[in-house]
Design a protein around this motif. Structure first.
Motif, PDB file in Angstrom:
ATOM      1  N   GLY A 806       0.805  -1.219   0.000  1.00 45.84           N
ATOM      2  CA  GLY A 806       0.000   0.000   0.000  1.00 45.84           C
ATOM      3  C   GLY A 806       0.833   1.262   0.000  1.00 45.84           C
ATOM      4  N   ASP A 807       2.176   1.099   0.157  1.00 51.42           N
ATOM      5  CA  ASP A 807       3.072   2.262   0.111  1.00 51.42           C
ATOM      6  C   ASP A 807       3.552   2.492  -1.322  1.00 51.42           C
ATOM      7  OD1 ASP A 807       2.813   2.701   2.773  1.00 51.42           O
ATOM      8  OD2 ASP A 807       4.789   1.890   3.332  1.00 51.42           O
ATOM      9  N   PHE A 808       3.995   3.740  -1.573  1.00 56.22           N
ATOM     10  CA  PHE A 808       4.554   4.053  -2.884  1.00 56.22           C
ATOM     11  C   PHE A 808       5.868   3.301  -3.118  1.00 56.22           C
ATOM     12  CE2 PHE A 808       2.212   8.250  -2.517  1.00 56.22           C
ATOM     13  CZ  PHE A 808       1.306   7.956  -3.531  1.00 56.22           C
ATOM     14  N   ARG A 809       6.067   2.871  -4.353  1.00 53.67           N
ATOM     15  CA  ARG A 809       7.351   2.324  -4.785  1.00 53.67           C
ATOM     16  C   ARG A 809       8.050   3.406  -5.600  1.00 53.67           C
ATOM     17  NH1 ARG A 809       5.726  -2.059  -7.168  1.00 53.67           N
ATOM     18  NH2 ARG A 809       5.527  -1.165  -9.268  1.00 53.67           N
ATOM     19  N   TYR A 810       9.220   3.834  -5.145  1.00 50.63           N
ATOM     20  CA  TYR A 810       9.951   4.904  -5.818  1.00 50.63           C
ATOM     21  C   TYR A 810      10.955   4.325  -6.813  1.00 50.63           C
ATOM     22  CZ  TYR A 810       8.017   7.962  -2.212  1.00 50.63           C
ATOM     23  OH  TYR A 810       7.162   8.660  -1.403  1.00 50.63           O
ATOM     24  N   ARG A 811      11.184   5.078  -7.869  1.00 51.41           N
ATOM     25  CA  ARG A 811      12.101   4.651  -8.916  1.00 51.41           C
ATOM     26  C   ARG A 811      13.555   4.848  -8.450  1.00 51.41           C
ATOM     27  NH1 ARG A 811      10.635   7.129 -14.508  1.00 51.41           N
ATOM     28  NH2 ARG A 811       8.771   5.889 -14.011  1.00 51.41           N
ATOM     29  N   ASP A 812      14.337   3.808  -8.620  1.00 52.99           N
ATOM     30  CA  ASP A 812      15.761   3.844  -8.267  1.00 52.99           C
ATOM     31  C   ASP A 812      16.513   4.443  -9.449  1.00 52.99           C
ATOM     32  OD1 ASP A 812      18.273   3.507  -7.293  1.00 52.99           O
ATOM     33  OD2 ASP A 812      18.262   1.306  -7.347  1.00 52.99           O
ATOM     34  N   LEU A 813      16.680   5.755  -9.446  1.00 57.09           N
ATOM     35  CA  LEU A 813      17.224   6.449 -10.610  1.00 57.09           C
ATOM     36  C   LEU A 813      18.707   6.169 -10.837  1.00 57.09           C
ATOM     37  CD1 LEU A 813      15.436   9.915 -10.343  1.00 57.09           C
ATOM     38  CD2 LEU A 813      14.813   7.953 -11.755  1.00 57.09           C
ATOM     39  N   ASN A 814      19.465   5.922  -9.757  1.00 59.83           N
ATOM     40  CA  ASN A 814      20.905   5.686  -9.938  1.00 59.83           C
ATOM     41  C   ASN A 814      21.280   4.200  -9.858  1.00 59.83           C
ATOM     42  OD1 ASN A 814      20.487   5.282  -7.235  1.00 59.83           O
ATOM     43  ND2 ASN A 814      22.133   6.649  -6.544  1.00 59.83           N
ATOM     44  N   ASN A 815      20.213   3.352  -9.759  1.00 63.29           N
ATOM     45  CA  ASN A 815      20.409   1.892  -9.814  1.00 63.29           C
ATOM     46  C   ASN A 815      21.387   1.369  -8.765  1.00 63.29           C
ATOM     47  OD1 ASN A 815      18.686   1.465 -12.111  1.00 63.29           O
ATOM     48  ND2 ASN A 815      20.320   2.338 -13.391  1.00 63.29           N
ATOM     49  N   ASP A 816      21.369   1.962  -7.558  1.00 69.23           N
ATOM     50  CA  ASP A 816      22.252   1.453  -6.501  1.00 69.23           C
ATOM     51  C   ASP A 816      21.502   0.579  -5.505  1.00 69.23           C
ATOM     52  OD1 ASP A 816      20.709   3.310  -5.201  1.00 69.23           O
ATOM     53  OD2 ASP A 816      22.384   4.404  -4.307  1.00 69.23           O
ATOM     54  N   LYS A 817      20.242   0.218  -5.839  1.00 63.38           N
ATOM     55  CA  LYS A 817      19.407  -0.662  -5.016  1.00 63.38           C
ATOM     56  C   LYS A 817      19.040  -0.054  -3.670  1.00 63.38           C
ATOM     57  CE  LYS A 817      19.950  -3.707  -8.253  1.00 63.38           C
ATOM     58  NZ  LYS A 817      18.845  -3.932  -9.230  1.00 63.38           N
ATOM     59  N   VAL A 818      19.207   1.277  -3.539  1.00 65.37           N
ATOM     60  CA  VAL A 818      18.837   1.982  -2.309  1.00 65.37           C
ATOM     61  C   VAL A 818      18.083   3.249  -2.695  1.00 65.37           C
ATOM     62  CG1 VAL A 818      19.666   3.156  -0.232  1.00 65.37           C
ATOM     63  CG2 VAL A 818      20.825   1.088  -1.035  1.00 65.37           C
ATOM     64  N   ILE A 819      16.935   3.470  -2.052  1.00 64.59           N
ATOM     65  CA  ILE A 819      16.183   4.707  -2.288  1.00 64.59           C
ATOM     66  C   ILE A 819      16.593   5.721  -1.238  1.00 64.59           C
ATOM     67  CG2 ILE A 819      13.911   5.770  -2.371  1.00 64.59           C
ATOM     68  CD1 ILE A 819      14.487   3.958  -4.732  1.00 64.59           C
ATOM     69  N   ASP A 820      17.255   6.781  -1.698  1.00 63.32           N
ATOM     70  CA  ASP A 820      17.640   7.863  -0.802  1.00 63.32           C
ATOM     71  C   ASP A 820      17.568   9.171  -1.583  1.00 63.32           C
ATOM     72  OD1 ASP A 820      19.900   7.844  -2.444  1.00 63.32           O
ATOM     73  OD2 ASP A 820      21.126   6.757  -0.980  1.00 63.32           O
ATOM     74  N   ASN A 821      18.078  10.255  -1.000  1.00 59.00           N
ATOM     75  CA  ASN A 821      17.955  11.577  -1.630  1.00 59.00           C
ATOM     76  C   ASN A 821      18.645  11.671  -2.987  1.00 59.00           C
ATOM     77  OD1 ASN A 821      16.297  12.814   0.225  1.00 59.00           O
ATOM     78  ND2 ASN A 821      17.996  13.514   1.514  1.00 59.00           N
ATOM     79  N   ARG A 822      19.551  10.739  -3.279  1.00 55.78           N
ATOM     80  CA  ARG A 822      20.206  10.748  -4.581  1.00 55.78           C
ATOM     81  C   ARG A 822      19.254  10.298  -5.691  1.00 55.78           C
ATOM     82  NH1 ARG A 822      25.449   7.452  -2.663  1.00 55.78           N
ATOM     83  NH2 ARG A 822      23.758   6.450  -1.496  1.00 55.78           N
ATOM     84  N   ASP A 823      18.080   9.798  -5.306  1.00 53.54           N
ATOM     85  CA  ASP A 823      17.083   9.388  -6.301  1.00 53.54           C
ATOM     86  C   ASP A 823      16.009  10.447  -6.520  1.00 53.54           C
ATOM     87  OD1 ASP A 823      17.974   6.641  -6.903  1.00 53.54           O
ATOM     88  OD2 ASP A 823      17.590   6.326  -4.766  1.00 53.54           O
ATOM     89  N   ARG A 824      16.178  11.596  -5.892  1.00 53.49           N
ATOM     90  CA  ARG A 824      15.236  12.685  -6.134  1.00 53.49           C
ATOM     91  C   ARG A 824      15.607  13.410  -7.427  1.00 53.49           C
ATOM     92  NH1 ARG A 824      14.329  16.206  -0.747  1.00 53.49           N
ATOM     93  NH2 ARG A 824      12.676  17.063  -2.084  1.00 53.49           N
ATOM     94  N   THR A 825      14.597  13.909  -8.104  1.00 60.10           N
ATOM     95  CA  THR A 825      14.821  14.557  -9.400  1.00 60.10           C
ATOM     96  C   THR A 825      13.741  15.597  -9.646  1.00 60.10           C
ATOM     97  OG1 THR A 825      15.215  14.129 -11.753  1.00 60.10           O
ATOM     98  CG2 THR A 825      13.445  12.891 -10.707  1.00 60.10           C
ATOM     99  N   ILE A 826      13.838  16.293 -10.771  1.00 58.96           N
ATOM    100  CA  ILE A 826      12.815  17.269 -11.133  1.00 58.96           C
ATOM    101  C   ILE A 826      11.538  16.518 -11.500  1.00 58.96           C
ATOM    102  CG2 ILE A 826      12.172  19.127 -12.702  1.00 58.96           C
ATOM    103  CD1 ILE A 826      14.465  19.846 -10.832  1.00 58.96           C
ATOM    104  N   ILE A 827      10.436  16.868 -10.847  1.00 62.43           N
ATOM    105  CA  ILE A 827       9.168  16.167 -11.090  1.00 62.43           C
ATOM    106  C   ILE A 827       8.067  17.111 -11.569  1.00 62.43           C
ATOM    107  CG2 ILE A 827       9.601  14.261  -9.489  1.00 62.43           C
ATOM    108  CD1 ILE A 827       8.085  15.764  -7.347  1.00 62.43           C
ATOM    109  N   GLY A 828       8.360  18.393 -11.717  1.00 61.14           N
ATOM    110  CA  GLY A 828       7.336  19.311 -12.212  1.00 61.14           C
ATOM    111  C   GLY A 828       7.862  20.731 -12.301  1.00 61.14           C
ATOM    112  N   ASN A 829       7.101  21.569 -13.001  1.00 59.15           N
ATOM    113  CA  ASN A 829       7.502  22.957 -13.244  1.00 59.15           C
ATOM    114  C   ASN A 829       6.312  23.873 -12.973  1.00 59.15           C
ATOM    115  OD1 ASN A 829       8.555  25.379 -14.124  1.00 59.15           O
ATOM    116  ND2 ASN A 829       8.783  24.766 -16.255  1.00 59.15           N
ATOM    117  N   PRO A 830       6.425  24.779 -11.992  1.00 53.75           N
ATOM    118  CA  PRO A 830       5.313  25.686 -11.693  1.00 53.75           C
ATOM    119  C   PRO A 830       5.231  26.887 -12.623  1.00 53.75           C
ATOM    120  CG  PRO A 830       7.113  26.141 -10.210  1.00 53.75           C
ATOM    121  CD  PRO A 830       7.562  24.980 -11.056  1.00 53.75           C
TER     122      PRO A 830
END
Length: 990
Positions: A806-830
């Protein structure tokens, strides 16, 4: 004495004979080329002050002797004198002035013919503004000016947010400069739209650079209505109507809420359930209402060849759509021009505004959003429903908050300008003007000693009072030289300006003032030992020297160049002055010999410009070191605690202006027998030495930040506007206009390579925006949702071992098998990529129709309402219908246990902010002149108006119009809902 009596008798006899000889003369004034009726043409009996104006059909009636001469004058047309010669009917056709196009636009410190303008300027006439029911003039131009984004709020009396050609600053001010009749003002909320003659928006650096350090965000020039020679003309314009919330957000009812909470209890293994048959409270229905609004304005204008005047008074009463939120505005305006001699002219313009606002608690809309629907408004015993009775959290009762809140805001403002003008040596004009802007505002808030609920109580009453005084003066002197020598036509302007702004605020609090009545809310009646006073203020000055040259050769080669030397006390000594130059070039292609024999294009102008602007809109004394004194900084000496201080923000070693350099290329074309007008611009707008906040490294020991000229930004875009205007038949004419603008915002440089974080997702510590190299200012920053965990097996061995089904699954952007702040990215533009508008008007016999549409595309909103959770807040209907509540039920919405990792900033909170709206729809009917003439009334027009009746959007909130400062824009934390306005009105000219 006898001589005086004899003189009076002679004058009376002459007047009597004149009156006996005068006969009513009527007729119609039209355009000599198109045959269209000309409205508000001045018809003056030569040598007298008697006269009239043409009505909406071009008709007029005036009393004049049989041997008199009538003078017909209208801006953009040649003045015409017509002898009466014993006639009672005179029809006149006015020809366009050969030396100018039809439109004259206001520029900084003067006016120009539209054909001579080399910059990007858009003009909106006052007659277009009053066809809207907006209470703020700026709101009336939404969707009418290409490249200008206007974000409205539903709060009564609030000023809209304005962005011209994107956002060019992260820390400095981003609002445009407002100039009303030569006086600088902070906004236009004090001004009645019916008092405006025209509003010009200076969009590019070439046209705005004459205002130097104040013009980095564009300039809005407002010219109010002036009197015209002729008989007194009286006008009444009023309307009354209602305002209703559109697109109301649906929340879960009591049964749905109980279902969701029970699912949450099951997930977190809490051994209790809620009954599903509890009565339901609709908290939005409880705090919102259908509001009333009415506005009335009465004006009188007229004058002679020596003196002209325009007086007006208006009253606006607007209820907010949140209960108890009321707004009243009284405006009085006086304007008079005196022609002392043929060479000397003096005048003044003064606007007084009185505003009273009954405000609401700032968090009441948030409370209505989160309050459980199983909480009753009142218990059976009459007391307010108490969250303690449902044992689900520390919720406020929104109705109790509204009833308990007791605050009134009042303000008065006087804005004025006095001037003197001397023309000498034929071609020289010296003008001196003094602008004043004085404001006083105060508020009173009283919180009574009461116990409404377990969390809404006060053991002692608290009285808070605040008083703010602001005053500014602006003294400007200009010398203008205009000359035409053969094929050369030029105007030279030189000027000097000085300004001082000052404000001071005093806020005081005291306990135990009795709650008897308004008459008892005084500090002298409270506990003097609890009295606290806070005093803040600011004082800053400007000094400026400027000049401009406008040159035209053979009316086809155009040059505009300006230079301003500006200084401000806001900056450190040694960095207080800078030079702001600009140049604009224009080529009237249709004036060339090779274009003379063609008829396809009536007018074609190509233009290019470059200019430098400044932004001085920063806090004063930012370069002075200050210390934070808070209880956390304590040192012990000899066992005695002493309050300490900490320098949590460093002072920059130097601080410079934010500098904007802009290049603009454009063209203007009129074609198809003057029916189609097209205008297009490309611009490149760069901000250099932008003030940017950078955090300290922890090794510094300061743990704060520093502001400095550390960044550069860029806005590039394209604007296009087209308007079709034609008369299909003698009884049917129409116009259709379209404008669209594209803008791309980008951070082009950061000296320290450290980005700036900002925004708030509603939960402490959750910063949601980033301003970093290569991306737009204030981009949304977070995790990318890649689905929802369905089972424990999916969680096991994943990059998020702490997650649960029931929790969100986040995309592992740097493929290090760990979800942390290094997987944050631009997700929108106001920052919207596109803004557009469609404006149309139709006239059929005595009926008229106005339809305006506007929209925004390519923009995202961070819906922080969804994640603003600390316990068992209510949910939206949308969440109930789409939630995960078992394997396979949803792969896009989480479970009812919306906590933990689900509250991290992520793409689920990002929603499409695109919308298209019917901005205004107005239908009017003007009574025939054969009826109004019998009543000695020039014209009567009735109209029905609908503003914002329909908005099409996908965003899951009240409104997709969500503003905010640059690094906090587009974040919806229960913004005030926008409403639709429906009203009926009448406009009468005497």
């Amino acid at each position: 004495m006898k001589k005086h009596l004899l003189l009076l008798l002679c004058l009376f006899t002459v007047r009597l004979l004149y009156a006996q000889d005068a006969v009513p003369i009527s007729g119609r004034v039209t355009d000599a080329k198109t045959g269209e009726a000309l409205i508000a043409v001045s018809v003056l009996v030569k040598g007298t002050t008697s006269g009239a104006q043409t009505d909406v059909e071009g008709n007029f009636t005036v009393n004049a002797p049989a041997n008199a001469t009538l003078v017909f004058s209208y801006i953009g047309y040649q003045q015409q004198e017509v002898p009466v010669n014993n006639r009672t009917t005179i029809n006149v056709q006015l020809a366009t002035d050969a030396t100018q196009l039809n439109e004259v636009v206001v520029v900084g410190y003067g006016t120009q013919q539209k054909r001579d303008v080399t910059g990007s300027i858009t003009s909106v006439k006052g007659d277009e503004l009053i066809k809207q029911s907006s209470q703020n003039p700026v709101s009336s131009i939404q969707g009418r000016v290409a490249g200008v984004q206007i974000t409205n709020t539903g709060t009564p009396g609030a000023s809209p947010q304005v962005r011209i050609r994107g956002v060019g600053s992260a820390q400095g001010g981003v609002e445009p400069l407002y100039v009303v009749d030569g006086t600088f003002v902070p906004d236009l909320s004090f001004l009645n739209p019916a008092d405006i003659e025209s509003m010009e928006v200076l969009k590019d650096a070439s046209s705005a650079s004459i205002y130097g350090v104040r013009a980095a965000n564009g300039v809005v020039l407002v010219t109010t209505r002036k009197g015209k020679a002729g008989a007194p003309r009286i006008n009444y314009n009023g309307f009354a109507g209602i305002q209703k919330v559109t697109n109301r957000l649906e929340m879960a009812n009591a049964q749905e809420y109980a279902t969701l909470i029970n699912e949450k209890f099951a997930i977190i293994e809490e051994p209790r359930t809620l009954p599903l048959t509890t009565p339901s409270t609709d908290w939005y229905d409880q705090v919102l209402r259908t509001a009333q609004v009415h506005n009335h304005q009465l004006s009188m204008s007229g004058g002679t060849e020596r003196i002209t005047y325009n007086f007006s008074g208006s009253y606006l009463n607007q209820q907010g759509i949140v209960k108890k939120n009321d707004f009243e505005r009284i405006t009085a305006r006086l304007q008079t021009d005196f022609k002392v001699t043929n060479n000397i002219k003096v005048g003044y313009n003064a606007i007084f505004t009185n505003i009273k606002t009954d405000t609401i608690p700032s968090g009441v809309l948030y409370q209505a959003y989160v309050a459980p629907p199983i909480l009753p408004v009142r218990e059976a015993n009459g007391r307010y429903g108490d969250p303690a009775s449902i044992n689900l959290g520390n919720f406020s009762n929104p109705q109790a908050s509204l009833d308990w809140f007791n605050q009134v805001n009042r303000s008065q403002r006087l804005t004025g300008n006095v001037f003197g003008e001397l023309t000498f040596l034929k071609d020289f004009t010296f003008r001196t003007s003094l602008g004043l802007n004085y404001g006083v505002s105060d508020y009173r808030n009283y919180k009574s000693r009461d116990s409404l609920t377990s969390i809404q109580f006060a053991e002692r009453s608290l009285l808070t009072k605040g008083n703010l005084k602001s005053n500014s003066w602006l003294w400007e002197n200009t010398l203008t030289y205009s000359k035409e020598i053969g094929a050369n036509r030029f105007t030279v302007l030189l000027g000097i300006s000085s300004q001082r702004d000052r404000w001071e605020e005093v806020i005081g609090t005291i306990n135990d003032v009795p709650n008897n009545s308004e008459a008892s809310y005084y500090f002298s009646l409270g506990d003097q030992a609890t009295a606290r006073i806070q005093n803040t203020g600011d004082l800053y000055t400007f000094a400026s020297y400027f000049g401009r040259i406008n040159y035209a050769f053979k009316d086809k080669y155009l040059l505009t160049t300006s230079l301003r030397y500006d200084g401000s006390s806001k900056f450190p000594e040694g960095n207080r002055f800078d030079i702001f130059p600009s140049v604009g070039l224009g080529w009237m292609v249709t004036e060339e010999s090779f274009m003379k024999n063609q008829t396809a294009i009536n007018n074609l102008k190509v233009r290019a410009s470059w200019g430098k602007l400044g932004n001085s809109n920063i806090p004063s004394n930012v370069f002075n070191q200050t210390a934070s004194l808070i209880p956390g900084y304590i040192a012990f000496f000899g066992g005695i605690p002493y309050t300490g201080g900490n320098f949590d923000q460093a002072v920059p070693p130097t601080l410079l202006w934010e500098v904007v350099k802009e290049t603009d290329l454009g063209f203007e074309m009129v074609t198809l027998n003057n029916r189609l007008t097209v205008e297009a611009d490309w611009y490149d707008k760069r901000t250099e030495d932008a003030i940017f906040r950078v955090p300290f490294l922890s090794s510094s020991g300061l743990g704060g930040s520093i502001n400095g000229n550390f960044a550069s930004f860029k806005n590039t875009g394209v604007e296009f506007a087209a308007n079709w205007n034609t008369e299909a038949t003698s009884n049917f004419r129409y116009n259709v206009g379209f404008n669209v603008a594209y803008n791309r915002n980008e951070v082009t440089n950061i000296d320290t390579s450290i980005p700036q974080y900002g925004g708030s997702g509603g939960v402490a510590g959750n910063l949601t925006t980033i301003s970093r190299l290569g991306d737009p200012i204030g981009s949304f920053y977070g995790f990318v949702v890649d689905g929802v965990y369905q089972t424990e097996q999916e969680v096991t061995g994943s990059a998020q071992p702490a997650a649960k089904p029931g929790d969100f699954r986040y995309r592992d952007l740097n493929n290090d098998k760990v979800i942390d702040n290094r997987d944050r990215t631009i997700i929108g533009n106001p920052n919207p990529r596109f803004i557009y508008g469609i404006n149309s008007g139709f006239n059929f016999y005595n009926f008229d129709l106005q339809l305006d549409i506007q929209g925004v595309a390519g923009v995202e909103i961070y819906n922080a309402n969804k994640g603003n959770r600390f316990g068992n807040e209510n949910y939206t209907k949308d969440f109930f219908e789409n939630r995960w509540h078992g394997a396979g039920t949803s792969n896009s919405y989480p479970s009812a246990d919306l906590s933990g990792v689900n509250l991290d900033p992520n793409s689920w909170y990002i929603e499409n902010g695109d919308y298209i709206r019917i901005r205004n729809l107005q239908v009017g009917y003007t009574l025939p002149t054969n009826l109004t003439g019998k009543w000695k009334i020039q014209s009567i027009r009735f109209y029905a108006n609908a503003q914002n009746p329909v908005t099409f959007f996908k965003y899951n909130g009240f409104t997709p119009e969500v503003g905010g400062p640059p690094t906090n824009a587009g974040i919806d934390l229960n913004v005030y809902p926008l409403s639709a306005t429906y009203n009926f009105g009448v406009n009468v000219n005497f």
